[in-house]
Design a protein around this motif. Structure first.
Motif, PDB file in Angstrom:
ATOM      1  N   LYS A   1      -6.467 -17.313   4.989  1.00 45.86           N
ATOM      2  CA  LYS A   1      -6.717 -17.183   3.549  1.00 45.86           C
ATOM      3  C   LYS A   1      -7.255 -15.802   3.215  1.00 45.86           C
ATOM      4  CE  LYS A   1      -7.387 -22.099   2.811  1.00 45.86           C
ATOM      5  NZ  LYS A   1      -8.304 -23.169   2.468  1.00 45.86           N
ATOM      6  N   ASP A   2      -8.167 -15.286   4.030  1.00 43.09           N
ATOM      7  CA  ASP A   2      -8.690 -13.929   3.814  1.00 43.09           C
ATOM      8  C   ASP A   2      -7.579 -12.887   3.923  1.00 43.09           C
ATOM      9  OD1 ASP A   2     -11.289 -14.805   3.387  1.00 43.09           O
ATOM     10  OD2 ASP A   2     -11.914 -14.453   5.467  1.00 43.09           O
ATOM     11  N   PHE A   3      -6.694 -13.056   4.894  1.00 44.63           N
ATOM     12  CA  PHE A   3      -5.581 -12.127   5.074  1.00 44.63           C
ATOM     13  C   PHE A   3      -4.691 -12.091   3.837  1.00 44.63           C
ATOM     14  CE2 PHE A   3      -1.130 -11.481   6.415  1.00 44.63           C
ATOM     15  CZ  PHE A   3      -1.228 -10.189   6.897  1.00 44.63           C
ATOM     16  N   TYR A   4      -4.371 -13.245   3.295  1.00 42.09           N
ATOM     17  CA  TYR A   4      -3.457 -13.313   2.153  1.00 42.09           C
ATOM     18  C   TYR A   4      -4.115 -12.894   0.843  1.00 42.09           C
ATOM     19  CZ  TYR A   4      -0.268 -15.734   5.271  1.00 42.09           C
ATOM     20  OH  TYR A   4       0.570 -16.057   6.320  1.00 42.09           O
ATOM     21  N   ARG A   5      -5.421 -12.879   0.784  1.00 39.10           N
ATOM     22  CA  ARG A   5      -6.113 -12.443  -0.443  1.00 39.10           C
ATOM     23  C   ARG A   5      -6.007 -10.931  -0.653  1.00 39.10           C
ATOM     24  NH1 ARG A   5     -10.577 -16.004   1.375  1.00 39.10           N
ATOM     25  NH2 ARG A   5     -10.232 -17.972   0.318  1.00 39.10           N
ATOM     26  N   LYS A   6      -5.661 -10.222   0.400  1.00 34.37           N
ATOM     27  CA  LYS A   6      -5.588  -8.763   0.330  1.00 34.37           C
ATOM     28  C   LYS A   6      -4.214  -8.308  -0.146  1.00 34.37           C
ATOM     29  CE  LYS A   6      -8.918  -8.466   4.016  1.00 34.37           C
ATOM     30  NZ  LYS A   6      -9.089  -8.346   5.440  1.00 34.37           N
ATOM     31  N   ARG A   7      -4.200  -7.110  -0.681  1.00 30.59           N
ATOM     32  CA  ARG A   7      -2.923  -6.512  -1.084  1.00 30.59           C
ATOM     33  C   ARG A   7      -2.161  -6.080   0.159  1.00 30.59           C
ATOM     34  NH1 ARG A   7      -3.533  -1.987  -5.280  1.00 30.59           N
ATOM     35  NH2 ARG A   7      -1.311  -2.073  -4.988  1.00 30.59           N
ATOM     36  N   HIS A   8      -0.855  -6.062   0.040  1.00 33.66           N
ATOM     37  CA  HIS A   8       0.005  -5.637   1.146  1.00 33.66           C
ATOM     38  C   HIS A   8       1.077  -4.723   0.562  1.00 33.66           C
ATOM     39  CE1 HIS A   8       2.633  -5.800   4.622  1.00 33.66           C
ATOM     40  NE2 HIS A   8       1.629  -6.334   5.296  1.00 33.66           N
ATOM     41  N   GLY A   9       0.810  -3.425   0.639  1.00 33.04           N
ATOM     42  CA  GLY A   9       1.684  -2.431   0.007  1.00 33.04           C
ATOM     43  C   GLY A   9       3.133  -2.501   0.437  1.00 33.04           C
TER      44      GLY A   9
END
Length: 110
Positions: free
Chosen positions: A62-70
């Motif tokens: 969940k923490d990983f997916y909360r971040k932006r991924h350019g």
């Protein structure tokens, strides 16, 4: 008649990982513009959300997916623009923003 009641399905952790990988491929690797119909599907996004909830990785995922991924943002935008060119018709700004947001899910929108 379609039954909209929730169903119960047992999946192994391996099956969860495989389904998540398949959805991630559809969203962020498949270059076919027709895949946008599925990549932005609210039903597929809902299923992916449920897979994240039951994944052994739990809060880390969940923490990983909360971040932006350019890179994923650029890929989705490029695929949308390619679809507009193929159809020789640009999407309205609000529609394009919604398609972008739904296709980018589960990552945060820029």
């Amino acid at each position: 008649m379609v039954d909209d009641k929730d169903k119960i399905l047992k999946l192994s952790q391996g099956e969860i990982v495989a389904l998540k990988k398949a959805i991630m491929y559809l969203k962020f690797s498949c270059e076919e513009t027709e895949s946008l119909m599925y990549a932005g599907s609210p039903l597929i996004n809902s299923a992916f959300s449920k897979l994240i909830d039951i994944d052994d990785l739990g809060e880390h995922a969940k923490d990983f997916y909360r971040k932006r991924h350019g890179a994923n943002e650029r890929f989705v935008l490029s695929k949308i623009e390619k679809m507009e060119q193929e159809n020789n018709r640009p999407l309205e700004t609000a529609v394009k923003e919604n398609v972008f947001k739904e296709c980018l899910y589960p990552f945060s929108k820029k």
